[in-house]
Design an enzyme around this catalytic site. Structure first.
Site, short mmCIF file in Angstrom:
data_model
loop_
_atom_site.label_atom_id
_atom_site.label_comp_id
_atom_site.label_asym_id
_atom_site.label_seq_id
_atom_site.Cartn_x
_atom_site.Cartn_y
_atom_site.Cartn_z
CG HIS A 28 -2.01 -1.01 1.15
ND1 HIS A 28 -3.03 -1.08 2.07
CD2 HIS A 28 -2.26 -1.97 0.24
CE1 HIS A 28 -3.86 -2.06 1.73
NE2 HIS A 28 -3.42 -2.61 0.63
CD GLU B 215 -1.59 3.99 3.56
OE1 GLU B 215 -1.33 3.28 2.56
OE2 GLU B 215 -2.74 4.15 3.98
CB CYS C 89 -6.25 -0.45 5.05
SG CYS C 89 -4.65 -1.25 5.18
CB CYS D 157 -1.66 1.32 6.35
SG CYS D 157 -1.23 0.51 4.81
ZN LIG Z 1 -3.21 0.01 3.86
#
Ligand SMILES: [Zn+2]
Ligand SMILES: [Zn+2]
Lengths: 190, 360
Positions: free
Chosen positions: A67, A69, A103, A106
């Site tokens: 992701h 991040e 999410c 993360c």
């Molecule tokens: Zn995430």
């Protein structure tokens, strides 16, 4: 650089500056979209500078955890090594600007690293860890340390519009003023 | 790099596990249990319903046609009480929304239960058939397990559609002897890789010490990994294992060399580019074995990776698959997977004996 202690006299951007940084994150989200990835982008701001950026790379890396991040965290680590500054010191005093609410994964990662502040665009109704699905940022999790500060709602409509384009093939340039911090995508991996 | 633990299982394991490794397995014991959603383990929840005392079975149809009960379908409409000579039947009428169920499981009367005529003037029944109306607490949810069914039935007659699979998980055995033997072997790999990892990575920590990923269709052990948190604070064993699967599929992003990462089986990292790119989408359908319950980050990474099933040994204080959260059953997420715990967990009776002998 060292007078940026959060809680003391840290860098606290005003509304306009938040918007400026979020626009930079939005550019990365668009880059993700152009590369066939879920359009989420982010930047780390430290000492009033962008020190790391990331965008979703799940398909490219065949790894569902890539992701924006986590990609940006890796870049921040490299930056710290290059500048010979402590990663823990820097991330505690950094602000993450990310186009979609982090999410659950993360959010756990960011809180584990004791990030100073998260500023995000739209909420993530499918996977959000900063309040949408779970409250990973604030729940009582001793091993993750104190709660993490989060602010949402910067360019949320634009972030949603990109996601809708990805999942439903809608044109991101058509304005959709009705949507407010609601994500209607089937799968949103931020 | 994939090791088949099939017919040649014993040989392969014997080659892999050193004598020291074998010794340490005596500290572990398997007490497998499923980690199910709270709905399966909750006690009876209550709702307030009105019922009427009644005499004859035949005529209660008059009640049900005028007062259909679309909600609470799991409740039987009629309860028999033969000790009540005048009105041996109690027939449910409708939910009593004005009365609240109290914490202790008794109805908290806030208002008088209306008479049948007040409730539904259209019902036309002779006076001697109908008794008084009352409010009672009934089970508000359909029972999911036999234990819930028995508890609910003690409150009010309830129907139960048994899920045979869930019942088997709850009563056991969960795995056949052969399956359990395989599962323990995979977990022994995880424990051993954790141990080798500790030799390379002193002070490395993560939610679990070791992680193994298996393709249950071929029974092949695909990946075994340990945490690499000295190099990267987020590289818990699960995160490393997920990236190694991506490497097997010709991608991945972590860059580790032998001095940081103990690579099980071949001593080599999976090739960066393989000609066969036949792997599933992410970790779809794979089984994961971890020595301890994963943290929230690793658990969500496994949701994103779409695994089929996860086994762990010991629970963790902030674990997200049973202790603090049950992320694998979290409503709203787009993927769910099964979780079993207690596979080769640390045997506290053994360590207790050790500790007391040390103290003495
Ligand atoms: Zn995430
Ligand atoms: Zn973890």
């Amino acid at each position: 650089m060292d007078n940026l202690e959060f809680g003391a006299c840290h860098y606290s951007p005003d509304q306009e500056q938040h918007e400026f940084w979020m626009e930079q994150a939005m550019i990365l989200a668009k880059d993700a979209l152009n590369s066939g990835e879920v359009p989420v982008g982010c930047i780390f701001v430290y000492d009033e500078h962008i020190v790391a950026k990331g965008r979703n790379q799940v398909n490219m890396k065949k790894n569902a955890t890539r992701h924006a991040e986590l990609v940006a965290i890796d870049m921040l680590m490299e930056w710290c090594q290059m500048k010979n500054v402590g990663f823990n010191h820097v991330i505690k005093r950094s602000i993450l600007y990310v186009t979609v609410e982090p999410c659950i994964m993360c959010c756990g990662a960011l809180r584990h690293l004791q990030l100073g502040l998260v500023v995000y665009g739209c909420s993530n109704d499918r996977f959000g860890g900063c309040g949408s699905v779970l409250n990973v940022h604030a729940d009582d999790l001793t091993s993750l340390g104190p709660p993490m500060k989060c602010i949402g709602g910067y360019f949320g409509d634009e972030a949603v519009s990109l996601l809708k384009h990805f999942y439903h093939g809608e044109n991101p340039n058509t304005p959709c003023p009705k949507i407010k911090k609601k994500v209607h995508g089937d799968k949103i991996a931020s | 790099m994939a090791v088949s633990v099939s017919a040649k299982k014993r040989k392969l394991s014997d080659g892999f596990f050193e004598d020291d490794d074998k010794d340490q397995f005596s500290m572990y014991v398997t007490k497998l249990e499923p980690v199910l959603a709270d709905d399966y383990t909750k006690g009876v929840q209550f709702a307030c319903m009105m019922f009427v005392h009644f005499t004859i079975q035949k005529q209660y149809k008059e009640l049900t046609t005028h007062l259909p009960m679309p909600r609470l379908q799991h409740l039987k409409r009629v309860k028999k009480d033969l000790s009540n000579k005048d009105h041996p039947l109690s027939v449910l009428l409708c939910p009593d929304d004005k009365n609240q169920s109290s914490e202790d499981g008794n109805p908290k009367p806030c208002h008088r239960t209306p008479s049948l005529r007040e409730l539904c003037p259209a019902i036309d029944l002779p006076d001697d058939v109908v008794g008084g109306t009352y409010t009672v607490l009934v089970p508000s949810r359909a029972p999911l397990t036999r234990a819930q069914f028995e508890a609910a039935s003690a409150v009010w007659p309830t129907t139960f559609h048994e899920d045979k699979y869930i019942s088997r998980l709850l009563t056991g055995p969960i795995l056949t002897c052969e399956e359990q033997e395989y599962a323990e072997d995979y977990m022994k790999f995880a424990i051993t890789v954790a141990r080798r990892g500790r030799q390379l990575q002193q002070d490395s920590a993560g939610c679990s010490d070791g992680c193994v990923i298996v393709d249950p269709n071929t029974k092949k052990l695909l990946i075994a990994a340990h945490p690499v948190t000295k190099q990267h604070p987020l590289h818990h064993a699960v995160m490393v294992a997920i990236d190694l699967v991506a490497k097997q599929q010709g991608a991945g992003s972590y860059t580790y060399r032998g001095e940081h990462l103990f690579i099980a089986n071949t001593g080599e990292l999976p090739a960066e580019q393989t000609s066969e790119k036949t792997g599933p989408y992410l970790c779809t359908g794979y089984d994961v074995y971890v020595t301890a319950e994963p943290c929230i980050m690793c658990s969500m990474a496994l949701v994103h990776s779409r695994i089929r099933r996860l086994y762990y040994g010991d629970p963790s204080p902030d674990g997200a698959l049973g202790t603090k959260y049950k992320l694998h059953t979290q409503p709203g997420l787009n993927h769910k997977f099964e979780v079993f715990r207690g596979l080769l967990m640390k045997d506290h009776t053994v360590s207790g004996v050790l500790n007391s002998s040390v103290d003495a």
